[in-house]
Design an enzyme around this catalytic site. Structure first.
Site, short mmCIF file in Angstrom:
data_model
loop_
_atom_site.label_atom_id
_atom_site.label_comp_id
_atom_site.label_asym_id
_atom_site.label_seq_id
_atom_site.Cartn_x
_atom_site.Cartn_y
_atom_site.Cartn_z
N SER A 71 0.84 -1.19 0.00
CA SER A 71 0.00 0.00 0.00
C SER A 71 0.89 1.25 0.00
O SER A 71 1.76 1.38 -0.85
CB SER A 71 -0.94 -0.05 1.21
OG SER A 71 -2.04 0.80 1.00
N HIS A 99 -6.97 -6.25 1.33
CA HIS A 99 -5.85 -5.37 1.00
C HIS A 99 -4.61 -5.82 1.80
O HIS A 99 -4.67 -5.98 3.01
CB HIS A 99 -6.24 -3.93 1.37
CG HIS A 99 -5.23 -2.90 1.00
ND1 HIS A 99 -4.57 -2.88 -0.21
CD2 HIS A 99 -4.76 -1.83 1.68
CE1 HIS A 99 -3.75 -1.84 -0.25
NE2 HIS A 99 -3.84 -1.19 0.88
#
Ligand SMILES: *[C@@H]1O[C@H](CO)[C@@H](O)[C@H](O)[C@H]1NC(C)=O
Ligand SMILES: *[C@@H]1O[C@H](CO)[C@@H](O)[C@H](O)[C@H]1NC(C)=O
Ligand SMILES: *[C@@H]1O[C@H](CO)[C@@H](O)[C@H](O)[C@H]1NC(C)=O
Ligand SMILES: *[C@@H]1O[C@H](CO)[C@@H](O)[C@H](O)[C@H]1NC(C)=O
Ligand SMILES: *[C@@H]1O[C@H](CO)[C@@H](O)[C@H](O)[C@H]1NC(C)=O
Ligand SMILES: *[C@@H]1O[C@H](CO)[C@@H](O)[C@H](O)[C@H]1NC(C)=O
Ligand SMILES: *[C@@H]1O[C@H](CO)[C@@H](O)[C@H](O)[C@H]1NC(C)=O
Ligand SMILES: *[C@@H]1O[C@H](CO)[C@@H](O)[C@H](O)[C@H]1NC(C)=O
Length: 402
Positions: free
Chosen positions: A212, A346
């Site tokens: 990320s 994620h």
């Protein structure tokens, strides 16, 4: 007539004088007249002439690196005079305590390391540097180092601007960003490993990863630090392995993505200078395919996740498709992989992607002679109905660089 002769001469020179010497490679940090809605051609020099050889391309990479620092990443200070590592190992773990800076102003940071079982290979263990923590599986035989990048350059919100160890050293007004602070930290870690043979790391086999926001940072490190052999951004999204122009296109097509105008409001990952360009990104004389191109000829594999629209899925695929032309032009397409799937949280690495990841580790860190990374370039194509049309964005033919 004189003008015509001059332009013929310029044409002849650009055609027949194949290489650019290092002395001639000019690297301005901005190109004020640039304006192109398509992805900028990585095979054109700043002056519009063609890159023809691999040697030309190393100059082109220097130009792109200077522009990316100038417009968005902030500048990367060189190695400071003091780099003093203290290495303490206890069993399979160790601390690499790095004191660095200037005689009258130093900082310390102390990444932790984990070593594999058994006897080290003759040239030392390969090493994976992970921003803030590990979120990918690591095969046997590779040491790991956890880098607390947020302490080097904070990334909470706008209040993090100029905060962190890097800014304690260079001043809170340094023309940097948290991204460049992190890259600088990675470089000091590698300096320290060079100065610490007893750590037993193979300096030719260093990889970097992060997920990320830390994936954005991992890609920057791979782009700007040539001692990194393998770069593995995971779900880096906007500001990582996606292109600003393509993320804007997704947003303009009705997708809810994180694009340049949003990202500069959200955090301090980029330099304050980038604020000046986010509303007209066609003036950027590069995009993030150019950032990925800085990694070549070293290896790069990025992983993306289509379940989160804000990760800008079309942009990731399109941007890395454009970057792939650089690896093709250099005759090393297998040094660049891209894997984009869905059906996972994620930063939760799906087991189905282990084979692709491990192929890159095997080939570029473990020197497995039989490892193959050919054709690891896949997407599920789930772009929320927004259509990727390569010729809308990529207006160059891929050259074969000599
Ligand atoms: C760049 O070109 C676009 C149209 O192609 C135009 O709308 C925009 O104003 C231009 N930007 C600059 C800074 O010239
Ligand atoms: C080394 O690690 C062991 C357990 O892993 C611990 O018991 C011991 O106190 C450590 N030694 C030092 C000097 O930190
Ligand atoms: C690292 O070294 C510095 C300077 O000697 C010291 O102040 C600091 O406590 C050390 N950090 C760790 C985690 O050992
Ligand atoms: C840093 O920049 C701020 C805002 O631009 C300014 O007010 C301040 O004086 C600067 N500090 C230093 C040490 O230059
Ligand atoms: C997907 O596209 C539709 C139609 O443009 C849009 O309404 C929706 O917000 C998009 N979804 C996401 C998650 O971007
Ligand atoms: C997600 O997983 C489910 C169940 O395993 C499967 O049916 C579906 O096709 C998968 N979707 C995607 C986009 O891969
Ligand atoms: C590659 O070679 C190693 C031994 O060097 C072997 O253990 C491994 O199974 C081989 N892998 C493949 C995919 O053939
Ligand atoms: C793809 O883009 C090109 C260049 O803009 C355009 O000529 C072509 O019509 C587009 N193709 C499709 C299927 O939209």
């Amino acid at each position: 007539m004189a003008g015509r002769i001059a332009s013929l001469l310029a044409f002849a020179l650009s055609t027949f004088v194949a290489t650019v010497s290092a002395a001639e490679c000019s690297t301005p940090t901005s190109l004020p007249k640039f304006n192109n809605t398509k992805l900028p051609n990585p095979f054109l020099f700043n002056d519009g002439t063609h890159v023809r050889t691999k040697e030309d391309f190393t100059c082109r990479q220097k130009q792109m690196a200077a522009l990316i620092q100038g417009y968005e990443a902030g500048s990367l200070p060189p190695r400071p005079p003091v780099v003093e590592p203290a290495f303490t190992r206890n069993g399979s773990t160790a601390v690499l305590n790095i004191t660095t800076g200037f005689e009258d102003n130093k900082i310390s940071f102390a990444p932790t390391m984990t070593f594999p079982e058994g006897t080290a290979p003759e040239r030392g263990w390969p090493l994976l540097i992970a921003y803030s923590g590990l979120s990918i599986p690591v095969p046997d035989g590779i040491a790991t180092l956890i880098f607390d990048n947020s302490a080097m350059g904070e990334q909470n919100d706008q209040s993090s601007r100029g905060v962190g160890l890097f800014f304690d050293l260079f001043g809170s007004n340094a023309t940097a960003s948290s991204m460049s602070a992190w890259v600088w930290g990675v470089s000091r870690i590698i300096d320290s490993l060079e100065l610490t043979p007893k750590a037993g790391i193979n300096l030719d086999k260093i990889a970097v990863t992060g997920c990320s926001r830390d994936g954005k940072g991992a890609l920057m490190a791979g782009a700007f630090e040539p001692r990194i052999a393998l770069t593995i951004p995971q779900e880096s999204g906007s500001g990582g392995d996606t292109c600003w122009r393509l993320s804007k296109f997704e947003q303009d097509s009705g997708d809810v993505v994180q694009q340049a105008t949003e990202i500069v409001m959200e955090n301090v990952w980029f330099s304050v200078n980038f604020d000046n360009f986010v509303n007209d990104i066609s003036v950027l004389p590069y995009d993030h395919h150019s950032l990925a191109a800085l990694v070549a000829p070293r290896a790069l594999i990025s992983f993306e996740n289509t379940d989160f629209e804000w990760l800008s899925p079309l942009s990731g695929f399109g941007c890395m498709t454009a970057a792939h032309t650089v690896f093709e032009a250099l005759g090393i397409p297998d040094n660049h992989g891209f894997v984009q799937a869905g059906n996972h949280s994620h930063c939760d690495f799906p087991e189905s992607q282990n084979a692709d990841l491990f192929a890159f580790f095997d080939k570029f860190l473990l020197d497995e002679k039989n490892a193959t990374t050919a054709n690891i370039f896949t997407t599920n194509g789930l772009f929320n109905g927004t259509v990727w049309n390569a010729s809308q964005w990529i207006d160059w033919e891929t050259p074969r660089l000599l």
